[in-house]
Design a protein around this motif. Structure first.
Motif, PDB file in Angstrom:
ATOM      1  N   PRO A 210       0.807  -1.229   0.000  1.00 48.15           N
ATOM      2  CA  PRO A 210       0.000   0.000   0.000  1.00 48.15           C
ATOM      3  C   PRO A 210       0.831   1.267   0.000  1.00 48.15           C
ATOM      4  O   PRO A 210       0.326   2.343  -0.308  1.00 48.15           O
ATOM      5  CB  PRO A 210      -0.803  -0.116   1.312  1.00 48.15           C
ATOM      6  CG  PRO A 210      -0.784  -1.559   1.659  1.00 48.15           C
ATOM      7  CD  PRO A 210       0.560  -2.053   1.183  1.00 48.15           C
ATOM      8  N   ILE A 211       2.109   1.149   0.334  1.00 48.99           N
ATOM      9  CA  ILE A 211       2.953   2.346   0.402  1.00 48.99           C
ATOM     10  C   ILE A 211       3.212   2.925  -0.979  1.00 48.99           C
ATOM     11  O   ILE A 211       3.225   4.145  -1.171  1.00 48.99           O
ATOM     12  CB  ILE A 211       4.287   2.005   1.112  1.00 48.99           C
ATOM     13  CG1 ILE A 211       4.020   1.649   2.573  1.00 48.99           C
ATOM     14  CG2 ILE A 211       5.257   3.188   1.021  1.00 48.99           C
ATOM     15  CD1 ILE A 211       5.257   1.206   3.332  1.00 48.99           C
ATOM     16  N   ASP A 212       3.427   2.070  -1.957  1.00 50.90           N
ATOM     17  CA  ASP A 212       3.699   2.521  -3.321  1.00 50.90           C
ATOM     18  C   ASP A 212       2.853   1.700  -4.298  1.00 50.90           C
ATOM     19  O   ASP A 212       3.375   0.840  -5.008  1.00 50.90           O
ATOM     20  CB  ASP A 212       5.189   2.369  -3.635  1.00 50.90           C
ATOM     21  CG  ASP A 212       5.560   2.942  -5.002  1.00 50.90           C
ATOM     22  OD1 ASP A 212       4.812   3.816  -5.489  1.00 50.90           O
ATOM     23  OD2 ASP A 212       6.571   2.496  -5.572  1.00 50.90           O
ATOM     24  N   PRO A 213       1.540   1.949  -4.325  1.00 54.33           N
ATOM     25  CA  PRO A 213       0.643   1.103  -5.130  1.00 54.33           C
ATOM     26  C   PRO A 213       0.838   1.296  -6.622  1.00 54.33           C
ATOM     27  O   PRO A 213       0.965   2.423  -7.111  1.00 54.33           O
ATOM     28  CB  PRO A 213      -0.752   1.555  -4.689  1.00 54.33           C
ATOM     29  CG  PRO A 213      -0.557   2.957  -4.198  1.00 54.33           C
ATOM     30  CD  PRO A 213       0.809   2.984  -3.590  1.00 54.33           C
ATOM     31  N   SER A 214       0.865   0.192  -7.335  1.00 48.73           N
ATOM     32  CA  SER A 214       0.957   0.228  -8.797  1.00 48.73           C
ATOM     33  C   SER A 214      -0.397   0.607  -9.386  1.00 48.73           C
ATOM     34  O   SER A 214      -1.416   0.584  -8.687  1.00 48.73           O
ATOM     35  CB  SER A 214       1.360  -1.156  -9.317  1.00 48.73           C
ATOM     36  OG  SER A 214       0.332  -2.098  -9.025  1.00 48.73           O
ATOM     37  N   PRO A 215      -0.444   0.951 -10.674  1.00 50.98           N
ATOM     38  CA  PRO A 215      -1.744   1.228 -11.310  1.00 50.98           C
ATOM     39  C   PRO A 215      -2.716   0.061 -11.168  1.00 50.98           C
ATOM     40  O   PRO A 215      -3.917   0.270 -10.956  1.00 50.98           O
ATOM     41  CB  PRO A 215      -1.364   1.480 -12.768  1.00 50.98           C
ATOM     42  CG  PRO A 215       0.034   1.994 -12.706  1.00 50.98           C
ATOM     43  CD  PRO A 215       0.676   1.245 -11.583  1.00 50.98           C
ATOM     44  N   TYR A 216      -2.206  -1.166 -11.273  1.00 49.04           N
ATOM     45  CA  TYR A 216      -3.071  -2.335 -11.123  1.00 49.04           C
ATOM     46  C   TYR A 216      -3.661  -2.401  -9.715  1.00 49.04           C
ATOM     47  O   TYR A 216      -4.848  -2.686  -9.528  1.00 49.04           O
ATOM     48  CB  TYR A 216      -2.286  -3.614 -11.409  1.00 49.04           C
ATOM     49  CG  TYR A 216      -3.068  -4.871 -11.133  1.00 49.04           C
ATOM     50  CD1 TYR A 216      -4.080  -5.293 -11.980  1.00 49.04           C
ATOM     51  CD2 TYR A 216      -2.802  -5.641  -9.992  1.00 49.04           C
ATOM     52  CE1 TYR A 216      -4.817  -6.433 -11.715  1.00 49.04           C
ATOM     53  CE2 TYR A 216      -3.525  -6.783  -9.716  1.00 49.04           C
ATOM     54  CZ  TYR A 216      -4.534  -7.179 -10.582  1.00 49.04           C
ATOM     55  OH  TYR A 216      -5.262  -8.306 -10.312  1.00 49.04           O
ATOM     56  N   LEU A 217      -2.823  -2.119  -8.715  1.00 53.08           N
ATOM     57  CA  LEU A 217      -3.294  -2.164  -7.334  1.00 53.08           C
ATOM     58  C   LEU A 217      -4.331  -1.067  -7.079  1.00 53.08           C
ATOM     59  O   LEU A 217      -5.308  -1.281  -6.343  1.00 53.08           O
ATOM     60  CB  LEU A 217      -2.112  -2.003  -6.379  1.00 53.08           C
ATOM     61  CG  LEU A 217      -2.343  -2.449  -4.932  1.00 53.08           C
ATOM     62  CD1 LEU A 217      -2.756  -3.917  -4.871  1.00 53.08           C
ATOM     63  CD2 LEU A 217      -1.098  -2.206  -4.088  1.00 53.08           C
TER      64      LEU A 217
END
Length: 234
Positions: A210-217
């Motif tokens: 959750p700290i560095d969420p990807s576009p998919y996340l």
């Protein structure tokens, strides 16, 4: 005649020993599940397993952060987000979501992308009672514990234990540790967006963060947010 009698005697001894072992396993596992209906687990089997692997085989090890929180002290947003992400028919099944299993099987037969069909109860069973290994015996044990859990615990207790014992990343066990690690917040204070993002990483908590969420996340987070209003609040 003597040999036949000896073989029958040996067979009878093996059968009796097997039945005694089976009854012992049934009694021990039932006692475990019954005890945790009233007692909050101070640790999980997997926490012990990881420590043993480190001590015996020098496997990488991170001292886990783990702090129990009663269900009422976990954000209602997180409760709904996890049900939306992991098991939307949580209140409708008895541990095994056969409808979801059929969907997974049909997708596999059609060559579509694979997704898991584990319910929250199944995940609670393996989080608390089983090591993080992949083999047929563990799957069998998971099914057995799932049946016992559904017989002994109610749904709020299942959700409570799941939220407190699920793996939320390396060295992060449960909602309180996850909220602290990712948002410097208590589990009680998570917002809708934070809760949905935490739930979004659960299928792969060592790959996603959750700290560095990807576009998919972020897309997963949005789907969960859209589903949350329809989810039960336990």
């Amino acid at each position: 005649m003597m040999k036949k009698t000896q073989r029958r005697s040996l067979f009878g001894w093996v059968l009796r020993s097997f039945l005694k072992l089976f009854l012992l396993i049934v009694c021990l596992t039932l006692f475990q599940v019954a005890a945790l209906k009233y007692i909050n687990p101070p640790f999980t089997f997997n926490m012990v397993w990881e420590r043993l692997r480190h001590e015996l085989f020098d496997a990488p090890y991170v001292v886990p952060a783990y702090e129990w929180q009663d269900l009422a002290k976990i954000s209602p947003h997180l409760r709904q987000a996890v049900i939306a992400a992991e098991d939307q028919r949580f209140l409708l099944h008895h541990g095994f979501d056969f409808k979801e299993m059929r969907i997974v099987l049909n997708n596999a037969l059609e060559g579509k992308s694979f997704r898991g069909a584990s319910t929250i109860t199944m995940q609670a069973a393996r989080s608390v009672f089983l090591p993080a290994t992949r083999n047929p015996l563990r799957k069998l044990a998971e099914a057995w514990y799932t049946m016992l859990i559904e017989l002994v615990w109610n749904k709020p207790r299942i959700l409570e234990i799941y939220l407190n014992t699920v793996d939320w990343g390396t060295g992060i066990v449960g909602a309180q540790a996850g909220a602290r690690a990712y948002f410097a917040e208590d589990a009680a204070g998570l917002t809708q967006e934070q809760a949905a993002l935490m739930a979004a990483v659960l299928p792969s908590p060592h790959k996603w963060s959750p700290i560095d969420p990807s576009p998919y996340l972020k897309k997963r987070q949005q789907r969960i947010l859209n589903s949350m209003p329809a989810m039960p609040l336990l």
